[in-house]
Every structure is written in C-alpha cells, then in structure tokens.
Write a protein that holds these residues in place. Structure first.
Motif, PDB file in Angstrom:
ATOM      1  N   SER A   6       0.884  -1.255   0.018  1.00  0.00           N
ATOM      2  CA  SER A   6      -0.049   0.016   0.047  1.00  0.00           C
ATOM      3  C   SER A   6       0.777   1.385   0.072  1.00  0.00           C
ATOM      4  O   SER A   6       0.345   2.310  -0.665  1.00  0.00           O
ATOM      5  N   ASN A   7       1.928   1.125   0.660  1.00  0.00           N
ATOM      6  CA  ASN A   7       2.707   2.095   0.565  1.00  0.00           C
ATOM      7  C   ASN A   7       3.544   2.549  -0.819  1.00  0.00           C
ATOM      8  O   ASN A   7       3.659   3.574  -1.174  1.00  0.00           O
ATOM      9  N   ARG A   8       3.668   1.557  -1.558  1.00  0.00           N
ATOM     10  CA  ARG A   8       4.207   1.887  -2.923  1.00  0.00           C
ATOM     11  C   ARG A   8       3.183   2.459  -3.894  1.00  0.00           C
ATOM     12  O   ARG A   8       3.337   3.148  -4.722  1.00  0.00           O
ATOM     13  N   GLY A  13       1.172   7.100  -7.098  1.00  0.00           N
ATOM     14  CA  GLY A  13       0.282   8.107  -7.102  1.00  0.00           C
ATOM     15  C   GLY A  13       0.849   9.656  -6.653  1.00  0.00           C
ATOM     16  O   GLY A  13       0.713  10.636  -7.499  1.00  0.00           O
ATOM     17  N   GLN A  14       1.726   9.696  -5.640  1.00  0.00           N
ATOM     18  CA  GLN A  14       2.294  10.881  -5.187  1.00  0.00           C
ATOM     19  C   GLN A  14       3.424  11.602  -6.483  1.00  0.00           C
ATOM     20  O   GLN A  14       3.346  12.707  -6.811  1.00  0.00           O
ATOM     21  N   THR A  15       4.025  10.530  -7.070  1.00  0.00           N
ATOM     22  CA  THR A  15       4.882  10.907  -8.011  1.00  0.00           C
ATOM     23  C   THR A  15       4.075  11.432  -9.441  1.00  0.00           C
ATOM     24  O   THR A  15       4.548  12.345  -9.874  1.00  0.00           O
ATOM     25  N   GLU A  16       3.101  11.013  -9.771  1.00  0.00           N
ATOM     26  CA  GLU A  16       2.350  11.398 -11.021  1.00  0.00           C
ATOM     27  C   GLU A  16       1.737  12.586 -10.435  1.00  0.00           C
ATOM     28  O   GLU A  16       1.668  13.497 -11.321  1.00  0.00           O
ATOM     29  N   TYR A  17       1.223  12.814  -9.326  1.00  0.00           N
ATOM     30  CA  TYR A  17       0.678  14.151  -8.744  1.00  0.00           C
ATOM     31  C   TYR A  17       1.978  15.404  -9.113  1.00  0.00           C
ATOM     32  O   TYR A  17       1.349  16.278  -9.748  1.00  0.00           O
ATOM     33  N   TYR A  18       3.102  15.098  -8.606  1.00  0.00           N
ATOM     34  CA  TYR A  18       3.939  15.966  -8.611  1.00  0.00           C
ATOM     35  C   TYR A  18       4.420  16.293 -10.321  1.00  0.00           C
ATOM     36  O   TYR A  18       4.910  17.284 -10.879  1.00  0.00           O
ATOM     37  N   ALA A  19       4.421  15.118 -11.160  1.00  0.00           N
ATOM     38  CA  ALA A  19       4.709  15.246 -12.317  1.00  0.00           C
ATOM     39  C   ALA A  19       3.785  16.262 -13.220  1.00  0.00           C
ATOM     40  O   ALA A  19       4.218  17.029 -14.041  1.00  0.00           O
ATOM     41  N   GLY A  20       2.482  15.958 -12.597  1.00  0.00           N
ATOM     42  CA  GLY A  20       1.477  16.622 -13.288  1.00  0.00           C
ATOM     43  C   GLY A  20       1.374  18.250 -13.004  1.00  0.00           C
ATOM     44  O   GLY A  20       1.426  19.212 -14.014  1.00  0.00           O
ATOM     45  N   TRP A  21       1.757  18.598 -11.881  1.00  0.00           N
ATOM     46  CA  TRP A  21       1.941  19.875 -11.142  1.00  0.00           C
ATOM     47  C   TRP A  21       2.981  20.520 -11.962  1.00  0.00           C
ATOM     48  O   TRP A  21       2.707  21.878 -12.109  1.00  0.00           O
ATOM     49  N   GLY A  22       4.197  20.063 -12.162  1.00  0.00           N
ATOM     50  CA  GLY A  22       5.467  20.566 -12.688  1.00  0.00           C
ATOM     51  C   GLY A  22       5.049  20.727 -14.196  1.00  0.00           C
ATOM     52  O   GLY A  22       5.590  21.736 -14.760  1.00  0.00           O
ATOM     53  N   THR A  23       4.366  19.896 -14.874  1.00  0.00           N
ATOM     54  CA  THR A  23       3.988  20.174 -16.216  1.00  0.00           C
ATOM     55  C   THR A  23       2.906  21.298 -16.363  1.00  0.00           C
ATOM     56  O   THR A  23       3.220  22.014 -17.425  1.00  0.00           O
ATOM     57  N   LEU A  24       2.086  21.499 -15.452  1.00  0.00           N
ATOM     58  CA  LEU A  24       1.173  22.462 -15.483  1.00  0.00           C
ATOM     59  C   LEU A  24       2.072  23.763 -15.348  1.00  0.00           C
ATOM     60  O   LEU A  24       1.727  24.766 -16.145  1.00  0.00           O
TER      61      LEU A  24
END
Length: 66
Positions: A6-8, A13-24
């Motif tokens: 569950s931690n993985r 999901g956290q990594t995808e969130y940061y990637a999307g925020w940086g892309t924006l």
C-alpha cells in the motif's frame, strides 16, 4: 507485507501528482511568455498555486506590447 504494497501504491500516485503539477507550471510559463510576461515568475507562481495560476493568467492577463 500488505502494508508495504500500500505504501508503494501511494508513492506512485504521489509521483504522478508532482509530475502533473510540474507540467502545468511549464505550460503556464509558456503561456506567460506568449503574453510578453515573465515566464520564470509565472512558473514559480504556478508551483505554488497550480490551476489557480492558470486561471489568473488566462482570464486576467492581457498581452503586453513588446
């Protein structure tokens, strides 16, 4: 073992969130430069505000004369 899985999933999901925020933030910098405004300034603002910065840039910032 179940707890580790569950931690993985959360970390992924956290990594995808940061990637999307940086892309924006990069997209907002490009939009700002297209309106003759500071790309770096809007990039940094976008890192803090995210989609709110996009709305401000599109709705309230007119293109400046060069």
């Amino acid at each position: 073992m179940l707890e580790n899985a569950s931690n993985r999933a959360f970390a992924s999901g956290q990594t995808e969130y940061y990637a999307g925020w940086g892309t924006l933030a990069l997209i907002n910098a490009g939009l700002a430069q297209g309106k003759n405004r500071s790309g770096l300034g809007w990039f940094l603002l976008s890192l803090l505000l995210g989609p709110i910065a996009t709305f401000l840039l599109v709705a309230f910032c007119d293109k400046l004369e060069a």
